[in-house]
Design a protein around this motif. Structure first.
Motif, PDB file in Angstrom:
ATOM      1  N   MET A   1      52.697 -25.882  -3.599  1.00  0.00           N
ATOM      2  CA  MET A   1      51.675 -25.083  -2.710  1.00  0.00           C
ATOM      3  C   MET A   1      50.322 -24.987  -3.390  1.00  0.00           C
ATOM      4  N   SER A   2      49.501 -24.922  -2.120  1.00  0.00           N
ATOM      5  CA  SER A   2      47.932 -24.882  -2.348  1.00  0.00           C
ATOM      6  C   SER A   2      47.553 -23.411  -3.247  1.00  0.00           C
ATOM      7  N   GLU A   3      46.344 -23.464  -3.765  1.00  0.00           N
ATOM      8  CA  GLU A   3      45.931 -22.263  -4.383  1.00  0.00           C
ATOM      9  C   GLU A   3      45.659 -21.157  -3.174  1.00  0.00           C
ATOM     10  N   ILE A   4      45.919 -19.951  -3.513  1.00  0.00           N
ATOM     11  CA  ILE A   4      45.252 -19.036  -2.507  1.00  0.00           C
ATOM     12  C   ILE A   4      43.834 -18.881  -2.039  1.00  0.00           C
ATOM     13  N   LEU A   5      43.543 -18.822  -0.854  1.00  0.00           N
ATOM     14  CA  LEU A   5      42.138 -18.671  -0.487  1.00  0.00           C
ATOM     15  C   LEU A   5      42.116 -16.929  -0.309  1.00  0.00           C
ATOM     16  N   LYS A   6      40.721 -16.875  -0.724  1.00  0.00           N
ATOM     17  CA  LYS A   6      40.280 -15.517  -0.953  1.00  0.00           C
ATOM     18  C   LYS A   6      39.295 -15.381   0.248  1.00  0.00           C
ATOM     19  N   LEU A   7      38.876 -14.368   0.759  1.00  0.00           N
ATOM     20  CA  LEU A   7      37.940 -14.015   1.814  1.00  0.00           C
ATOM     21  C   LEU A   7      36.577 -14.609   1.477  1.00  0.00           C
ATOM     22  N   SER A   8      36.168 -14.666   0.212  1.00  0.00           N
ATOM     23  CA  SER A   8      35.029 -15.166  -0.125  1.00  0.00           C
ATOM     24  C   SER A   8      34.831 -16.848  -0.072  1.00  0.00           C
ATOM     25  N   ASP A   9      36.298 -17.413  -0.183  1.00  0.00           N
ATOM     26  CA  ASP A   9      36.263 -18.828  -0.188  1.00  0.00           C
ATOM     27  C   ASP A   9      36.232 -19.393   1.216  1.00  0.00           C
ATOM     28  N   LEU A  10      36.425 -18.512   2.043  1.00  0.00           N
ATOM     29  CA  LEU A  10      36.285 -19.109   3.655  1.00  0.00           C
ATOM     30  C   LEU A  10      34.994 -19.836   4.098  1.00  0.00           C
ATOM     31  N   SER A  11      33.836 -19.349   3.476  1.00  0.00           N
ATOM     32  CA  SER A  11      32.600 -19.847   3.804  1.00  0.00           C
ATOM     33  C   SER A  11      32.694 -21.229   3.155  1.00  0.00           C
ATOM     34  N   LYS A  17      40.571 -29.016   7.880  1.00  0.00           N
ATOM     35  CA  LYS A  17      41.530 -29.999   7.087  1.00  0.00           C
ATOM     36  C   LYS A  17      42.926 -29.196   6.804  1.00  0.00           C
ATOM     37  N   LEU A  18      43.054 -28.045   7.145  1.00  0.00           N
ATOM     38  CA  LEU A  18      43.953 -27.426   6.782  1.00  0.00           C
ATOM     39  C   LEU A  18      44.852 -27.102   8.100  1.00  0.00           C
ATOM     40  N   ASP A  19      46.163 -27.111   8.195  1.00  0.00           N
ATOM     41  CA  ASP A  19      47.095 -26.873   9.295  1.00  0.00           C
ATOM     42  C   ASP A  19      46.938 -25.364   9.307  1.00  0.00           C
ATOM     43  N   VAL A  20      47.336 -24.774  10.551  1.00  0.00           N
ATOM     44  CA  VAL A  20      47.635 -23.338  10.754  1.00  0.00           C
ATOM     45  C   VAL A  20      48.356 -22.913   9.825  1.00  0.00           C
ATOM     46  N   VAL A  21      49.478 -23.536   9.601  1.00  0.00           N
ATOM     47  CA  VAL A  21      50.537 -22.806   8.757  1.00  0.00           C
ATOM     48  C   VAL A  21      50.074 -22.600   7.482  1.00  0.00           C
ATOM     49  N   GLU A  22      49.484 -23.565   6.896  1.00  0.00           N
ATOM     50  CA  GLU A  22      49.031 -23.707   5.509  1.00  0.00           C
ATOM     51  C   GLU A  22      47.498 -22.723   5.495  1.00  0.00           C
ATOM     52  N   ARG A  23      46.898 -22.622   6.467  1.00  0.00           N
ATOM     53  CA  ARG A  23      45.829 -21.501   6.442  1.00  0.00           C
ATOM     54  C   ARG A  23      46.405 -20.219   6.331  1.00  0.00           C
ATOM     55  N   ALA A  28      47.541 -15.193   3.624  1.00  0.00           N
ATOM     56  CA  ALA A  28      48.446 -14.131   3.606  1.00  0.00           C
ATOM     57  C   ALA A  28      48.432 -13.226   2.312  1.00  0.00           C
ATOM     58  N   PRO A  29      48.263 -13.687   1.201  1.00  0.00           N
ATOM     59  CA  PRO A  29      48.327 -12.833   0.070  1.00  0.00           C
ATOM     60  C   PRO A  29      47.197 -11.530  -0.044  1.00  0.00           C
ATOM     61  N   THR A  30      46.085 -12.258   0.414  1.00  0.00           N
ATOM     62  CA  THR A  30      44.661 -11.241   0.474  1.00  0.00           C
ATOM     63  C   THR A  30      44.440 -10.597   2.119  1.00  0.00           C
ATOM     64  N   TYR A  31      45.095 -11.120   3.069  1.00  0.00           N
ATOM     65  CA  TYR A  31      45.036 -10.683   4.516  1.00  0.00           C
ATOM     66  C   TYR A  31      44.951  -9.247   4.655  1.00  0.00           C
ATOM     67  N   ASN A  32      46.007  -8.505   4.076  1.00  0.00           N
ATOM     68  CA  ASN A  32      46.000  -7.012   4.546  1.00  0.00           C
ATOM     69  C   ASN A  32      44.758  -6.397   3.872  1.00  0.00           C
ATOM     70  N   GLN A  33      44.451  -6.466   2.707  1.00  0.00           N
ATOM     71  CA  GLN A  33      43.332  -6.196   1.813  1.00  0.00           C
ATOM     72  C   GLN A  33      41.821  -6.651   2.609  1.00  0.00           C
ATOM     73  N   SER A  34      41.862  -7.733   3.158  1.00  0.00           N
ATOM     74  CA  SER A  34      40.795  -8.602   3.887  1.00  0.00           C
ATOM     75  C   SER A  34      40.332  -7.575   4.955  1.00  0.00           C
ATOM     76  N   CYS A  65      53.637 -11.945  14.334  1.00  0.00           N
ATOM     77  CA  CYS A  65      53.669 -10.719  13.606  1.00  0.00           C
ATOM     78  C   CYS A  65      52.753 -11.078  12.101  1.00  0.00           C
ATOM     79  N   GLY A  66      52.719 -12.082  11.707  1.00  0.00           N
ATOM     80  CA  GLY A  66      51.745 -12.243  10.366  1.00  0.00           C
ATOM     81  C   GLY A  66      52.540 -11.240   9.373  1.00  0.00           C
TER      82      GLY A  66
END
Length: 89
Positions: A1-11, A17-23, A28-34, A65-66
């Motif tokens: 599995m790829s490393e977890i993206l954080k909100l600050s990483d998005l920019s 280059k990532l498919d929707v499921v991978e994105r 997901a691990p930081t989605y609710n807090q973001s 439902c995310g």
């Protein structure tokens, strides 16, 4: 599995280059807090709107439902038969 993206990483991430499921898997691990940090309330707005049209004793299908924020908001309004499905785990 790829490393977890954080909100600050998005920019700094070439998301094309990532498919929707991978994105979403990475976000997901930081989605609710973001979304809480952003002040995002659309999931509550959607639940409140649905309440005007669908009685709480009716089954609900939350397609896409995310992390389940809409389902949680619906449950808080008294809905009990909620099924959530999403393309990502």
């Amino acid at each position: 599995m790829s490393e977890i993206l954080k909100l600050s990483d998005l920019s700094q991430t070439d998301l094309s280059k990532l498919d929707v499921v991978e994105r979403y898997t990475q976000f997901a691990p930081t989605y609710n807090q973001s979304v809480a940090d952003w002040g995002y309330q659309c999931y509550r707005t959607a639940a409140d709107a649905l309440q005007h049209y669908v009685p709480t004793d009716q089954p609900i299908l939350d397609a896409g439902c995310g992390t389940g924020l809409v389902g949680q908001a619906l449950a808080a309004l008294g809905y009990q038969d909620i099924t959530g499905i999403d393309i990502s785990s």
